[in-house]
Design a protein around this motif. Sequence first.
Motif, PDB file in Angstrom:
ATOM      1  N   GLN A 192      57.429 -30.023 -55.824  1.00 29.69           N
ATOM      2  CA  GLN A 192      57.530 -30.563 -54.466  1.00 29.69           C
ATOM      3  C   GLN A 192      56.315 -30.124 -53.653  1.00 29.69           C
ATOM      4  OE1 GLN A 192      61.271 -30.062 -52.442  1.00 29.69           O
ATOM      5  NE2 GLN A 192      62.453 -30.040 -54.346  1.00 29.69           N
ATOM      6  N   ASN A 193      55.790 -31.047 -52.886  1.00 27.00           N
ATOM      7  CA  ASN A 193      54.658 -30.737 -52.011  1.00 27.00           C
ATOM      8  C   ASN A 193      55.154 -30.059 -50.741  1.00 27.00           C
ATOM      9  OD1 ASN A 193      53.051 -31.977 -53.891  1.00 27.00           O
ATOM     10  ND2 ASN A 193      52.886 -33.908 -52.770  1.00 27.00           N
ATOM     11  N   LEU A 194      54.283 -29.219 -50.159  1.00 31.45           N
ATOM     12  CA  LEU A 194      54.710 -28.418 -49.013  1.00 31.45           C
ATOM     13  C   LEU A 194      53.572 -28.225 -48.023  1.00 31.45           C
ATOM     14  CD1 LEU A 194      56.821 -26.495 -47.641  1.00 31.45           C
ATOM     15  CD2 LEU A 194      55.858 -24.658 -49.055  1.00 31.45           C
ATOM     16  N   ILE A 195      53.895 -28.397 -46.753  1.00 32.75           N
ATOM     17  CA  ILE A 195      53.024 -27.996 -45.649  1.00 32.75           C
ATOM     18  C   ILE A 195      53.774 -26.905 -44.898  1.00 32.75           C
ATOM     19  CG2 ILE A 195      51.926 -28.686 -43.485  1.00 32.75           C
ATOM     20  CD1 ILE A 195      51.765 -31.533 -44.571  1.00 32.75           C
ATOM     21  N   ALA A 198      51.692 -14.119 -50.945  1.00 36.28           N
ATOM     22  CA  ALA A 198      52.510 -13.723 -52.087  1.00 36.28           C
ATOM     23  C   ALA A 198      53.362 -14.888 -52.569  1.00 36.28           C
ATOM     24  CB  ALA A 198      53.391 -12.533 -51.722  1.00 36.28           C
ATOM     25  N   ALA A 199      53.823 -15.727 -51.644  1.00 36.87           N
ATOM     26  CA  ALA A 199      54.677 -16.863 -52.010  1.00 36.87           C
ATOM     27  C   ALA A 199      53.920 -17.874 -52.859  1.00 36.87           C
ATOM     28  CB  ALA A 199      55.238 -17.526 -50.758  1.00 36.87           C
ATOM     29  N   PHE A 200      52.740 -18.307 -52.393  1.00 33.34           N
ATOM     30  CA  PHE A 200      52.051 -19.326 -53.196  1.00 33.34           C
ATOM     31  C   PHE A 200      51.425 -18.738 -54.454  1.00 33.34           C
ATOM     32  CE2 PHE A 200      48.413 -18.649 -50.097  1.00 33.34           C
ATOM     33  CZ  PHE A 200      47.431 -18.277 -51.009  1.00 33.34           C
ATOM     34  N   VAL A 201      51.090 -17.443 -54.428  1.00 35.53           N
ATOM     35  CA  VAL A 201      50.614 -16.779 -55.651  1.00 35.53           C
ATOM     36  C   VAL A 201      51.730 -16.749 -56.690  1.00 35.53           C
ATOM     37  CG1 VAL A 201      49.975 -14.528 -56.625  1.00 35.53           C
ATOM     38  CG2 VAL A 201      48.776 -15.411 -54.607  1.00 35.53           C
ATOM     39  N   LEU A 202      52.933 -16.439 -56.262  1.00 37.04           N
ATOM     40  CA  LEU A 202      54.079 -16.420 -57.166  1.00 37.04           C
ATOM     41  C   LEU A 202      54.329 -17.810 -57.747  1.00 37.04           C
ATOM     42  CD1 LEU A 202      56.277 -14.618 -58.351  1.00 37.04           C
ATOM     43  CD2 LEU A 202      57.683 -15.102 -56.330  1.00 37.04           C
ATOM     44  N   VAL A 243      48.734 -27.244 -59.880  1.00 35.76           N
ATOM     45  CA  VAL A 243      49.047 -26.753 -58.537  1.00 35.76           C
ATOM     46  C   VAL A 243      47.749 -26.618 -57.745  1.00 35.76           C
ATOM     47  CG1 VAL A 243      50.099 -24.920 -57.167  1.00 35.76           C
ATOM     48  CG2 VAL A 243      51.028 -25.454 -59.434  1.00 35.76           C
ATOM     49  N   PHE A 244      47.717 -27.217 -56.553  1.00 32.88           N
ATOM     50  CA  PHE A 244      46.551 -27.140 -55.679  1.00 32.88           C
ATOM     51  C   PHE A 244      46.978 -26.519 -54.359  1.00 32.88           C
ATOM     52  CE2 PHE A 244      43.672 -29.464 -52.561  1.00 32.88           C
ATOM     53  CZ  PHE A 244      42.545 -28.712 -52.857  1.00 32.88           C
ATOM     54  N   VAL A 245      46.369 -25.374 -54.001  1.00 37.07           N
ATOM     55  CA  VAL A 245      46.717 -24.655 -52.774  1.00 37.07           C
ATOM     56  C   VAL A 245      45.546 -24.691 -51.803  1.00 37.07           C
ATOM     57  CG1 VAL A 245      47.424 -22.448 -51.764  1.00 37.07           C
ATOM     58  CG2 VAL A 245      48.246 -23.084 -54.047  1.00 37.07           C
ATOM     59  N   LEU A 246      45.830 -25.113 -50.586  1.00 35.71           N
ATOM     60  CA  LEU A 246      44.847 -25.047 -49.502  1.00 35.71           C
ATOM     61  C   LEU A 246      45.320 -23.999 -48.516  1.00 35.71           C
ATOM     62  CD1 LEU A 246      43.884 -28.748 -48.785  1.00 35.71           C
ATOM     63  CD2 LEU A 246      42.281 -26.866 -48.963  1.00 35.71           C
ATOM     64  N   LEU A 272      50.068 -27.697 -51.948  1.00 37.42           N
ATOM     65  CA  LEU A 272      50.628 -26.707 -51.032  1.00 37.42           C
ATOM     66  C   LEU A 272      49.587 -26.385 -49.970  1.00 37.42           C
ATOM     67  CD1 LEU A 272      52.065 -24.256 -53.753  1.00 37.42           C
ATOM     68  CD2 LEU A 272      53.296 -26.124 -52.601  1.00 37.42           C
ATOM     69  N   LEU A 273      49.921 -26.585 -48.707  1.00 36.71           N
ATOM     70  CA  LEU A 273      48.979 -26.324 -47.615  1.00 36.71           C
ATOM     71  C   LEU A 273      49.602 -25.348 -46.631  1.00 36.71           C
ATOM     72  CD1 LEU A 273      46.683 -28.747 -45.727  1.00 36.71           C
ATOM     73  CD2 LEU A 273      48.313 -27.394 -44.398  1.00 36.71           C
ATOM     74  N   PHE A 274      48.817 -24.330 -46.267  1.00 35.60           N
ATOM     75  CA  PHE A 274      49.276 -23.299 -45.341  1.00 35.60           C
ATOM     76  C   PHE A 274      48.316 -23.194 -44.166  1.00 35.60           C
ATOM     77  CE2 PHE A 274      51.065 -22.348 -49.418  1.00 35.60           C
ATOM     78  CZ  PHE A 274      52.343 -21.909 -49.140  1.00 35.60           C
ATOM     79  N   SER A 275      48.878 -23.049 -42.963  1.00 37.62           N
ATOM     80  CA  SER A 275      48.063 -22.937 -41.762  1.00 37.62           C
ATOM     81  C   SER A 275      48.783 -22.070 -40.750  1.00 37.62           C
ATOM     82  CB  SER A 275      47.813 -24.333 -41.169  1.00 37.62           C
ATOM     83  OG  SER A 275      47.106 -24.238 -39.956  1.00 37.62           O
TER      84      SER A 275
END
Length: 460
Positions: free
Chosen positions: A92-95, A106-110, A198-201, A231-234
Amino acid sequence: MEAGDANSRQIDGKDRATQSLLNKLIRSNVVNNTNQVEVLQRDPNSPLYSVKTFEELRLKPQLLKGVYEMGFNRPSKIQENALPMMLAEPPQNLIAQSQSGTGKTAAFVLAMLSHVDPSLKWPQCLCISPTYELALQTGKVIEQMGKFYPEVKLAYAVRGHKMERGIKIKEQIVIGTPGTVLDWCIKLKLIDPKKIKVFVLDEADVMIATQGHQDQSIRIQRMLPKGCQMLLFSATFEDSVWKFAERVVPDPNIIKLKREEETLDTIKQYYVLCNSKEDKFNALCNIYGAITIAQAMIFCHTRKTANWLAGQLSKEGHQVALLSGEMAVEQRAAVIERFRDGKEKVLITTNVLFIPFSSVCKFCIDVEQVSVVINFDLPLDKDGNPDNETYLHRIGRTGRFGKRGLAVNMVDSQRSMEILKTYERHFSKKLQGWTHMISMKLKKSPTEVMKSEMHSTLFS
């Protein structure tokens, strides 16, 4: 874009990146954040899953061991809702809106470590950070959490890491900056983007404030396969962040921090009438013994005043910490860490602690045990007008998490009194003059009055 606009944007991006790195360097644990989270699911009919323990996630034993080794006892509020989404099958994609200290790295690393197949010797997870230093910090978390999972390898796609063209890298996770990652994918062909799962921004607000990073990140995303998890975090959700997120994260789940109502109810505010900068210094010396019963922050308008004040207090034999913008980020982190650890009781600083991102969220350094804030100079905006938001965030360093706090404002002119009145009207709070209090209690010295008032405010 005109040259002036480009330079301004580049400076803004650099400042935001520095602020983000400072927060990462001084955070050793997840902050006890009182914000609630709001979850917007892409499928409203799907049940909303959350977890209260890491065991519920059914992690690989070596990853669970790594989580506990890092000092995580239970999921943070952002992790409770984000981890089930990130670990779900199908992906599932997540913003997600998440500030430093909430456990998002830690969450996206896990999530990356969980999705990797260690038997496949090619990059499967790709994480983009806006700067070299931030990439290294994320890499450290990967190394720590993967301590008991040595089959999974990490590569850094950052400046200074020279690679020869055409040699495919075998590490399963790549962490890097947009420009170097793009080179590894297109020019050097070290990464096959079609194999990324998995692609994390990370730090999206910092990313888009840095010239060129937004376009580079979009180019990378367009090379990834259709089923790749995004996965995008801001830290903030400004309009520019939303527009960027919508371009790179299709059909996302969204996790937002509900804005915590910032209240001044637990903070007692006073002002002290003075005639000059030197008079303000003398007043500060009178109350210095009182403010060191707890940790205190003293705010100055300029670097010059902060340096002068620190020097004058040192001459009087007082031990203070000084934080200002000309320091290297490592020096600033060291100063804040010493203050956080209680090695210095008083921190003198300018607004280097704050970067105004938006009215919704203001990035700032949190030192939870601060009980007293002194505005040696009242905060003003760049045009010299009262800055209500900065005033709130300055005195908001005290009275954290429901604790009582104390704010003292130094007033040295009719203009500064007018500014103070502006704050009173804006926040509907009448400030009490300490000069008047002292004159009503002639049998006690100013220091004794201050100390008595601080004790009653902070400890009663």
